[in-house]
Design a protein around this motif. Sequence first.
Motif, short mmCIF file in Angstrom:
data_model
loop_
_atom_site.label_atom_id
_atom_site.label_comp_id
_atom_site.label_asym_id
_atom_site.label_seq_id
_atom_site.Cartn_x
_atom_site.Cartn_y
_atom_site.Cartn_z
N TYR A 1 -17.59 -21.74 7.56
CA TYR A 1 -17.92 -21.19 8.87
C TYR A 1 -17.05 -19.97 9.16
O TYR A 1 -17.51 -18.95 9.67
N LEU A 2 -15.76 -20.09 8.89
CA LEU A 2 -14.83 -19.01 9.21
C LEU A 2 -15.20 -17.72 8.50
O LEU A 2 -15.12 -16.63 9.07
N ARG A 3 -15.64 -17.85 7.27
CA ARG A 3 -16.03 -16.67 6.50
C ARG A 3 -17.28 -16.02 7.10
O ARG A 3 -17.44 -14.79 7.05
N ALA A 4 -18.15 -16.83 7.69
CA ALA A 4 -19.42 -16.30 8.20
C ALA A 4 -19.29 -15.67 9.58
O ALA A 4 -20.11 -14.84 9.96
N LEU A 5 -18.25 -16.05 10.33
CA LEU A 5 -18.14 -15.58 11.71
C LEU A 5 -17.46 -14.21 11.78
O LEU A 5 -16.42 -14.01 11.15
N PRO A 6 -18.02 -13.28 12.55
CA PRO A 6 -17.41 -11.95 12.70
C PRO A 6 -16.26 -11.97 13.71
O PRO A 6 -16.42 -11.57 14.87
N VAL A 7 -15.10 -12.49 13.30
CA VAL A 7 -13.94 -12.55 14.19
C VAL A 7 -12.84 -11.65 13.65
O VAL A 7 -12.81 -11.30 12.46
N ASP A 8 -11.93 -11.27 14.54
CA ASP A 8 -10.83 -10.37 14.19
C ASP A 8 -9.48 -11.07 14.20
O ASP A 8 -8.55 -10.66 13.50
N VAL A 9 -9.39 -12.13 15.01
CA VAL A 9 -8.10 -12.78 15.23
C VAL A 9 -8.27 -14.29 15.08
O VAL A 9 -9.27 -14.86 15.55
#
Length: 572
Positions: free
Chosen positions: A481-489
């Motif tokens: 999931y973390l790899r798929a989500l467009p997050v910065d922090v």
Amino acid sequence: MNQESPVLIVVDDSDDDFMLIQRRVLQTWPNAALIHVDNPADLREALEGVAPDIVICDYSMPDITHDEAARLVNEYRPDTPLILLSGHATDALGVLAMQGGIRDYVEKSKPERLVPAIERELNTRKLKHEKAQLEMAHRRAVFFDSGTGLLNRLGLETTLPKLLGQNEGRQDLALLTIRLSRRNVQDANAGFSIKKLGMQKTLERCQQLFKNDIVCRWSENLLVVITGGFDWNRPLSESVDRLDSIESELCRPFVIESIPVRPSIHIGLARIGTDGTVPADLVQHAQAVCAVLQADNKGLFNALQTSTHQAAARRKAIEKGLAHGIEHNELTLDFQPVEDLSTQKVVGVEALVRWTHPTLGRIMPQEFIGVAEDSGLIEALGFWVLEHAVDRLLDLHQKGHLLWCAVNCSPGQLLNADFAKTACEHILSRGLDPKWIEFEITESAAIDDMDRTVQALKNLRSYGCQIAMDDFGTGYASLNYLRALPVDVLKIDKSFVMDLLDDPSSQMIVKAVIDLAHALKLTVHAEGIETDAQRQTLIDMGCDRLQGYLYAKPLDCNRLLEWLNPIQNKLI
């Protein structure tokens, strides 16, 4: 009813007359079915065996009168038209019979009138049938859920008052709320179709479990059940056993395509009569009970405790007061500073909403934010926070403190298709670049609907906003999931920081998260820093940003300015 193949019962003591009637009918309706009877027993048997479209009855017979025939027709097949046929009765007697309920009168000397009379009654019956079908369709559209066939909200609001009126004084009724969630698959790689099928199976299980009760689909993911058998005046052991059984059955896992699916179900209870009689009030109370049980991690049987209902009443008071507080600006914002370890300067703040209830006093955010999420006020609350955070941030910028500000973004806001556009257009309208706003999302919110979440985050980033995943490590997110989500922090939850110095496992987890985040080119932000030793350990591990009481407790804007000015935006 089939007009091409009508079913007629002919009550006549003459075989010859029956043959004449049959011949005329079959000339017009070749597929018609005619049943000949001449006494009460045979008529009763015929009416029990078929649903005739029309009954034709002789006026005068030795073994049965037309009045007796009419009574039997009305008893067994009410609303079935009866045509009186006679060669002896006068027009006056025929009219009198029609006034008594006979639909039409045909003299045997005028057989040509029989077929038109039958046609007229068939057409009238067809119109009545079509009207009834339309009314039924309308009723189903208005009072029933199209997807499941269950009562909808309006249907329950109509049904419950009638039920209570018919059972006045009954003290054993309860209203259960059952909230379903798609976040119920143990295997994180399961796709949307598996989750959807899990929802369907859970819904079917609810219908089967409560097949003898009233079940309503109150909203997309909320079922309401009206069930009896709870005696609030007797020892609670029997009710405890029943609630335990309900909870165990509904939470029993499925296996779908070799993937374990454990239903994520939250159940609440309201006592009909004690907690109200209006469906909306009862549902609200049951939902409040559910939230209390969930917050305290208690089983459903605790819904029988008076203290649970008292806590639920408090939640309802908070909900009512919060709506007023948002509308009348009774809320306030505090800000907690964030240090950038590369510069050892304060570079940002997190906006934290605060509220003092007029009668309940100071209420902690973790309490009223949960109420806002459950009651549908979270979007209004979230927009209030964003509006006031933007204004306070502009004040800070005008006074020389170029800080960014983090604001929380709820699942309801995030999955609103217009949220990114509405939020960022407001930021721009105030004269602030969206790059100064960092939206924080939680793990559970992020994976509840991955496709829509990813699109919503992309929309926010397209305006220049930063995205942070809050409380990482406490929810459901996997590395996939973390790899798929467009997050910065990535924000490490303070529960790991708390045990950082004493628990080797926490140290390994924090170090692994920091290394993982850096491999994904994410900034790592740790919360809950209270000591210099924690700060130094996180510096040694390569953390990027820190926040906690070591620097300052949350401060209102004026106190934040006082705190910022003496240190000239430098901590060390």
